[in-house]
Motif scaffolding. Structure first.
Motif, PDB file in Angstrom:
ATOM      1  N   LEU A   9      -8.556  -6.023   2.253  1.00 53.43           N
ATOM      2  CA  LEU A   9      -8.340  -6.067   3.698  1.00 53.43           C
ATOM      3  C   LEU A   9      -7.046  -5.356   4.067  1.00 53.43           C
ATOM      4  CD1 LEU A   9      -9.142  -7.093   6.508  1.00 53.43           C
ATOM      5  CD2 LEU A   9      -7.943  -9.237   5.984  1.00 53.43           C
ATOM      6  N   ALA A  10      -6.000  -5.595   3.274  1.00 53.73           N
ATOM      7  CA  ALA A  10      -4.734  -4.906   3.526  1.00 53.73           C
ATOM      8  C   ALA A  10      -4.915  -3.397   3.404  1.00 53.73           C
ATOM      9  CB  ALA A  10      -3.666  -5.392   2.545  1.00 53.73           C
ATOM     10  N   THR A  11      -5.719  -2.976   2.436  1.00 56.95           N
ATOM     11  CA  THR A  11      -5.979  -1.544   2.258  1.00 56.95           C
ATOM     12  C   THR A  11      -6.671  -0.955   3.485  1.00 56.95           C
ATOM     13  OG1 THR A  11      -6.148  -1.796  -0.148  1.00 56.95           O
ATOM     14  CG2 THR A  11      -7.171   0.158   0.831  1.00 56.95           C
ATOM     15  N   SER A  12      -7.625  -1.704   4.036  1.00 56.68           N
ATOM     16  CA  SER A  12      -8.340  -1.202   5.219  1.00 56.68           C
ATOM     17  C   SER A  12      -7.415  -1.046   6.415  1.00 56.68           C
ATOM     18  CB  SER A  12      -9.485  -2.151   5.575  1.00 56.68           C
ATOM     19  OG  SER A  12      -9.002  -3.395   6.082  1.00 56.68           O
ATOM     20  N   ARG A  13      -6.323  -1.832   6.438  1.00 58.35           N
ATOM     21  CA  ARG A  13      -5.365  -1.729   7.543  1.00 58.35           C
ATOM     22  C   ARG A  13      -4.316  -0.642   7.284  1.00 58.35           C
ATOM     23  NH1 ARG A  13      -5.590  -6.722  10.306  1.00 58.35           N
ATOM     24  NH2 ARG A  13      -7.783  -7.364  10.228  1.00 58.35           N
ATOM     25  N   VAL A  14      -3.847  -0.569   6.033  1.00 60.68           N
ATOM     26  CA  VAL A  14      -2.757   0.352   5.706  1.00 60.68           C
ATOM     27  C   VAL A  14      -3.268   1.745   5.361  1.00 60.68           C
ATOM     28  CG1 VAL A  14      -0.804   0.748   4.134  1.00 60.68           C
ATOM     29  CG2 VAL A  14      -1.337  -1.567   4.905  1.00 60.68           C
ATOM     30  N   ARG A  15      -4.427   1.798   4.693  1.00 57.95           N
ATOM     31  CA  ARG A  15      -5.036   3.079   4.319  1.00 57.95           C
ATOM     32  C   ARG A  15      -6.471   3.104   4.825  1.00 57.95           C
ATOM     33  NH1 ARG A  15      -0.446   3.590   3.118  1.00 57.95           N
ATOM     34  NH2 ARG A  15       0.509   4.559   1.257  1.00 57.95           N
ATOM     35  N   PRO A  16      -6.670   3.210   6.134  1.00 60.82           N
ATOM     36  CA  PRO A  16      -8.031   3.189   6.691  1.00 60.82           C
ATOM     37  C   PRO A  16      -8.912   4.268   6.070  1.00 60.82           C
ATOM     38  CG  PRO A  16      -6.377   3.068   8.440  1.00 60.82           C
ATOM     39  CD  PRO A  16      -5.644   3.398   7.182  1.00 60.82           C
TER      40      PRO A  16
END
Length: 247
Positions: free
Chosen positions: A31-38
Protein backbone atom coordinates in the motif's frame (compact mmCIF):
# COMPACT_ATOMS: atom_id res chain seq x y z
CA UNK A 1 -6.04 -33.36 25.24
CA UNK A 2 -3.25 -35.61 23.96
CA UNK A 3 0.28 -34.48 23.20
CA UNK A 4 -0.14 -35.01 19.46
CA UNK A 5 -3.33 -32.97 19.35
CA UNK A 6 -1.82 -30.13 21.35
CA UNK A 7 1.25 -30.06 19.12
CA UNK A 8 -0.88 -30.10 15.96
CA UNK A 9 -3.01 -27.23 17.26
CA UNK A 10 0.13 -25.26 18.13
CA UNK A 11 1.60 -25.78 14.66
CA UNK A 12 -1.70 -24.79 13.03
CA UNK A 13 -1.84 -21.68 15.20
CA UNK A 14 1.71 -20.73 14.27
CA UNK A 15 0.86 -21.22 10.61
CA UNK A 16 -2.06 -18.83 10.92
CA UNK A 17 0.09 -16.27 12.75
CA UNK A 18 2.91 -16.43 10.19
CA UNK A 19 0.50 -16.20 7.26
CA UNK A 20 -1.35 -13.25 8.77
CA UNK A 21 1.92 -11.53 9.66
CA UNK A 22 3.06 -11.92 6.06
CA UNK A 23 -0.22 -10.64 4.60
CA UNK A 24 -0.35 -7.70 7.00
CA UNK A 25 3.28 -6.63 6.60
CA UNK A 26 3.50 -7.12 2.85
CA UNK A 27 0.08 -5.51 2.44
CA UNK A 28 1.09 -2.42 4.39
CA UNK A 29 4.28 -1.94 2.39
CA UNK A 30 2.51 -2.70 -0.91
CA UNK A 31 0.00 0.00 0.00
CA UNK A 32 2.84 2.37 0.83
CA UNK A 33 4.37 1.56 -2.56
CA UNK A 34 1.13 2.43 -4.33
CA UNK A 35 1.21 5.84 -2.63
CA UNK A 36 4.93 6.60 -2.92
CA UNK A 37 5.62 4.90 -6.27
CA UNK A 38 2.27 4.89 -8.10
CA UNK A 39 2.13 2.34 -10.88
CA UNK A 40 5.30 0.49 -9.84
CA UNK A 41 3.39 -2.81 -9.55
CA UNK A 42 0.75 -1.96 -12.17
CA UNK A 43 1.70 -4.71 -14.63
CA UNK A 44 2.73 -7.29 -12.05
CA UNK A 45 -0.62 -8.71 -10.88
CA UNK A 46 0.01 -12.30 -12.15
CA UNK A 47 3.47 -12.26 -10.55
CA UNK A 48 2.10 -10.94 -7.25
CA UNK A 49 -0.55 -13.67 -7.15
CA UNK A 50 2.20 -16.27 -7.60
CA UNK A 51 4.26 -14.62 -4.87
CA UNK A 52 1.33 -14.76 -2.46
CA UNK A 53 0.66 -18.41 -3.30
CA UNK A 54 4.24 -19.53 -2.75
CA UNK A 55 4.47 -17.38 0.39
CA UNK A 56 1.44 -19.02 1.98
CA UNK A 57 2.97 -22.43 1.30
CA UNK A 58 6.17 -21.18 2.93
CA UNK A 59 4.16 -19.99 5.94
CA UNK A 60 2.92 -23.55 6.48
CA UNK A 61 6.49 -24.87 6.29
CA UNK A 62 7.80 -22.22 8.69
CA UNK A 63 4.97 -23.14 11.08
CA UNK A 64 6.24 -26.68 11.71
CA UNK A 65 9.56 -25.93 13.48
CA UNK A 66 8.07 -22.76 15.00
CA UNK A 67 5.14 -24.73 16.40
CA UNK A 68 7.40 -27.46 17.78
CA UNK A 69 9.55 -24.86 19.51
CA UNK A 70 6.54 -23.00 20.94
CA UNK A 71 5.01 -26.26 22.19
CA UNK A 72 8.32 -27.47 23.64
CA UNK A 73 8.93 -24.18 25.42
CA UNK A 74 5.49 -24.10 27.01
CA UNK A 75 4.89 -27.80 27.65
CA UNK A 76 8.36 -29.25 28.20
CA UNK A 77 10.57 -26.33 29.16
CA UNK A 78 12.75 -26.81 26.12
CA UNK A 79 14.77 -23.95 24.58
CA UNK A 80 16.74 -21.11 26.15
CA UNK A 81 13.87 -18.63 25.79
CA UNK A 82 13.23 -16.88 29.10
CA UNK A 83 10.54 -14.50 30.34
CA UNK A 84 12.10 -13.36 33.63
CA UNK A 85 13.80 -10.08 32.80
CA UNK A 86 16.10 -10.55 35.82
CA UNK A 87 17.43 -13.87 34.52
CA UNK A 88 20.18 -12.09 32.59
CA UNK A 89 21.65 -8.56 32.76
CA UNK A 90 19.56 -5.95 30.97
CA UNK A 91 22.47 -5.15 28.63
CA UNK A 92 22.31 -8.72 27.36
CA UNK A 93 18.89 -8.18 25.80
CA UNK A 94 20.02 -6.04 22.82
CA UNK A 95 23.19 -8.13 22.56
CA UNK A 96 21.10 -11.27 22.13
CA UNK A 97 19.13 -9.61 19.34
CA UNK A 98 22.35 -8.70 17.54
CA UNK A 99 23.70 -12.22 18.07
CA UNK A 100 20.59 -13.72 16.47
CA UNK A 101 20.74 -11.33 13.54
CA UNK A 102 24.43 -12.03 12.90
CA UNK A 103 23.92 -15.81 13.12
CA UNK A 104 20.83 -15.65 10.90
CA UNK A 105 22.62 -13.44 8.40
CA UNK A 106 25.55 -15.88 8.26
CA UNK A 107 23.27 -18.86 7.71
CA UNK A 108 21.30 -16.98 5.07
CA UNK A 109 24.38 -15.81 3.17
CA UNK A 110 25.89 -19.26 2.80
CA UNK A 111 22.64 -21.15 2.12
CA UNK A 112 21.68 -18.42 -0.35
CA UNK A 113 24.96 -18.84 -2.20
CA UNK A 114 24.38 -22.59 -2.22
CA UNK A 115 20.95 -21.99 -3.78
CA UNK A 116 22.74 -20.42 -6.74
CA UNK A 117 24.68 -23.59 -7.53
CA UNK A 118 23.87 -24.49 -11.14
CA UNK A 119 22.25 -27.79 -10.12
CA UNK A 120 20.25 -26.39 -7.20
CA UNK A 121 19.09 -23.09 -8.64
CA UNK A 122 16.54 -24.43 -11.18
CA UNK A 123 15.12 -26.88 -8.65
CA UNK A 124 14.77 -24.65 -5.61
CA UNK A 125 15.75 -21.00 -6.00
CA UNK A 126 14.29 -20.19 -9.41
CA UNK A 127 10.88 -19.72 -7.79
CA UNK A 128 12.14 -16.74 -5.83
CA UNK A 129 13.95 -15.25 -8.82
CA UNK A 130 10.79 -15.49 -10.89
CA UNK A 131 9.97 -12.20 -9.12
CA UNK A 132 11.45 -9.83 -11.68
CA UNK A 133 11.29 -7.20 -10.41
CA UNK A 134 10.60 -8.25 -6.80
CA UNK A 135 7.67 -6.71 -4.97
CA UNK A 136 6.65 -6.29 -1.34
CA UNK A 137 4.84 -9.65 -1.66
CA UNK A 138 8.01 -11.57 -2.63
CA UNK A 139 9.75 -11.83 0.75
CA UNK A 140 8.50 -15.39 1.44
CA UNK A 141 8.00 -16.50 -2.14
CA UNK A 142 10.11 -19.65 -1.91
CA UNK A 143 10.10 -23.17 -3.25
CA UNK A 144 9.46 -25.57 -0.32
CA UNK A 145 13.10 -26.71 -0.38
CA UNK A 146 14.30 -23.15 0.13
CA UNK A 147 11.56 -22.50 2.68
CA UNK A 148 12.89 -25.37 4.81
CA UNK A 149 16.39 -23.85 4.91
CA UNK A 150 14.88 -20.58 6.11
CA UNK A 151 12.45 -22.16 8.56
CA UNK A 152 14.96 -23.99 10.74
CA UNK A 153 17.48 -21.30 11.65
CA UNK A 154 15.65 -19.24 14.32
CA UNK A 155 14.11 -22.37 15.93
CA UNK A 156 17.63 -23.84 16.11
CA UNK A 157 19.09 -20.69 17.68
CA UNK A 158 16.65 -20.75 20.62
CA UNK A 159 18.37 -23.96 21.74
CA UNK A 160 21.81 -22.36 21.51
CA UNK A 161 21.56 -18.69 22.54
CA UNK A 162 19.44 -17.50 25.51
CA UNK A 163 16.94 -14.81 24.56
CA UNK A 164 14.10 -13.00 26.32
CA UNK A 165 10.74 -13.65 24.71
CA UNK A 166 10.31 -9.93 23.94
CA UNK A 167 13.70 -9.83 22.22
CA UNK A 168 12.76 -12.91 20.20
CA UNK A 169 9.66 -11.04 19.06
CA UNK A 170 11.94 -8.14 18.08
CA UNK A 171 14.14 -10.48 16.01
CA UNK A 172 11.09 -11.85 14.21
CA UNK A 173 9.79 -8.33 13.57
CA UNK A 174 13.13 -7.20 12.13
CA UNK A 175 13.31 -10.35 9.99
CA UNK A 176 9.82 -9.74 8.63
CA UNK A 177 10.17 -6.02 7.95
CA UNK A 178 13.60 -6.27 6.32
CA UNK A 179 12.51 -9.26 4.25
CA UNK A 180 9.62 -7.23 2.86
CA UNK A 181 11.31 -3.85 2.48
CA UNK A 182 14.36 -5.33 0.75
CA UNK A 183 12.06 -6.58 -2.03
CA UNK A 184 9.88 -3.49 -2.53
CA UNK A 185 11.71 -2.12 -5.56
CA UNK A 186 12.46 1.22 -3.87
CA UNK A 187 14.30 2.34 -0.76
CA UNK A 188 12.10 3.37 2.15
CA UNK A 189 15.16 4.65 4.03
CA UNK A 190 16.45 8.20 3.46
CA UNK A 191 19.09 8.50 0.75
CA UNK A 192 21.43 10.04 3.32
CA UNK A 193 21.27 6.84 5.38
CA UNK A 194 21.49 4.42 2.43
CA UNK A 195 24.64 6.15 1.15
CA UNK A 196 26.17 6.77 4.57
CA UNK A 197 28.99 4.83 6.19
CA UNK A 198 26.42 2.95 8.31
CA UNK A 199 24.23 2.29 5.29
CA UNK A 200 27.24 0.79 3.57
CA UNK A 201 27.02 -2.15 5.96
CA UNK A 202 23.25 -2.71 5.80
CA UNK A 203 21.11 -4.52 3.24
CA UNK A 204 18.57 -2.23 1.62
CA UNK A 205 16.22 -2.56 -1.34
CA UNK A 206 18.73 -0.92 -3.65
CA UNK A 207 21.36 -3.46 -2.57
CA UNK A 208 19.13 -6.54 -2.78
CA UNK A 209 17.54 -5.47 -6.05
CA UNK A 210 20.95 -5.79 -7.67
CA UNK A 211 20.94 -9.44 -6.58
CA UNK A 212 17.67 -9.94 -8.45
CA UNK A 213 19.14 -8.43 -11.62
CA UNK A 214 22.71 -9.79 -11.54
CA UNK A 215 22.06 -12.97 -9.51
CA UNK A 216 25.58 -13.89 -8.40
CA UNK A 217 26.18 -11.11 -5.91
CA UNK A 218 24.67 -9.32 -2.88
CA UNK A 219 23.58 -12.46 -1.03
CA UNK A 220 23.15 -11.00 2.47
CA UNK A 221 19.97 -10.60 4.49
CA UNK A 222 20.69 -7.91 7.10
CA UNK A 223 24.34 -6.96 6.74
CA UNK A 224 26.90 -6.61 3.93
CA UNK A 225 29.71 -8.10 6.01
CA UNK A 226 29.88 -11.49 4.27
CA UNK A 227 29.41 -9.98 0.83
CA UNK A 228 32.30 -7.62 1.44
CA UNK A 229 34.52 -10.30 2.98
CA UNK A 230 33.87 -12.80 0.18
CA UNK A 231 34.02 -10.32 -2.70
CA UNK A 232 30.38 -10.71 -3.69
CA UNK A 233 29.25 -7.16 -2.94
CA UNK A 234 28.31 -5.32 -6.13
CA UNK A 235 26.99 -2.18 -4.51
CA UNK A 236 23.63 -0.51 -5.02
CA UNK A 237 21.18 -0.68 -7.90
CA UNK A 238 20.37 3.01 -7.93
CA UNK A 239 18.01 2.95 -10.90
CA UNK A 240 16.33 -0.41 -10.07
CA UNK A 241 16.90 -1.94 -13.51
CA UNK A 242 13.85 -3.87 -14.63
CA UNK A 243 15.14 -5.79 -17.65
CA UNK A 244 15.00 -9.63 -17.46
CA UNK A 245 18.30 -11.38 -16.74
CA UNK A 246 19.50 -14.96 -16.56
CA UNK A 247 21.28 -16.77 -13.70
Amino acid sequence: MGTGTTLAITIAGMGAIIALRYIATSGIFALATSRVRPGLYASLRPQILREIGWSLISALIFAVPAGIVAWGWQERGWTLIYDDIAAYPVWYMPVSVLAYLVCHDTWFYWTHRLMHHKRIFPVAHAVHHASRPPTAWAAMSFHPIEAITGAVVIPALVFLIPIHVAMLAAVLAIMTVMGVTNHMGWDMFPRALVHSRLGGWLITASHHNRHHTLYRCNYGLYFRFWDRLCGTDRGLDTDFARTPTTP
